[in-house]
Design an enzyme around this catalytic site. Sequence first.
Site: not given
Ligand SMILES: [Zn+2]
Length: 158
Positions: A55, A57, A85, A88
């Site tokens: 992801h 992040e 999410c 993260c």
């Molecule tokens: Zn994430």
Amino acid sequence: MTEEDKNFMRRAISLAQEGMNANAGGPFGAVVVKNGEIIAEGYNKVTSTNDPTAHAEVTAIRKACENLKTFQLDDCILYTSCEPCPMCLGAIYWARFKKVYYALEQTDAATIGFDDAFIYKEIELQPENRSIPFAAILREEALPVFQEWDKKENRTKY
Ligand SMILES: [Zn+2]
């Protein structure tokens, strides 16, 4: 929120665009900033690197830690184009950021097919009731490693 904050967020948003244009993954971007300076940038690379954890992040956090040669980003601010999410969110806490700014919200992500809400609901369930069943086994056999860690003298705490 200052003009500077807005500019760092604009950079995160343009990274989301850049990653999408490059077909790297979903339309998400993130920037790690320390003392008003960009330390690392990232965008989602899940589908292009076959890495479900890539992801924006996490990608930015990994680079920031590499660049700063540390596993703690406690003087850093994260700017992410979308509300993190659960994975993260966890990474953000482990990295100990001092602040997080996000632009889009979880509900915005859900409208384009990125629905994290179900994971938050899974967390509250008993492990055996989750959609991916979790089962605890061999606790007694695993315990000595923990006991040894607890007594270990040259460990790096975090
Ligand atoms: Zn994430």
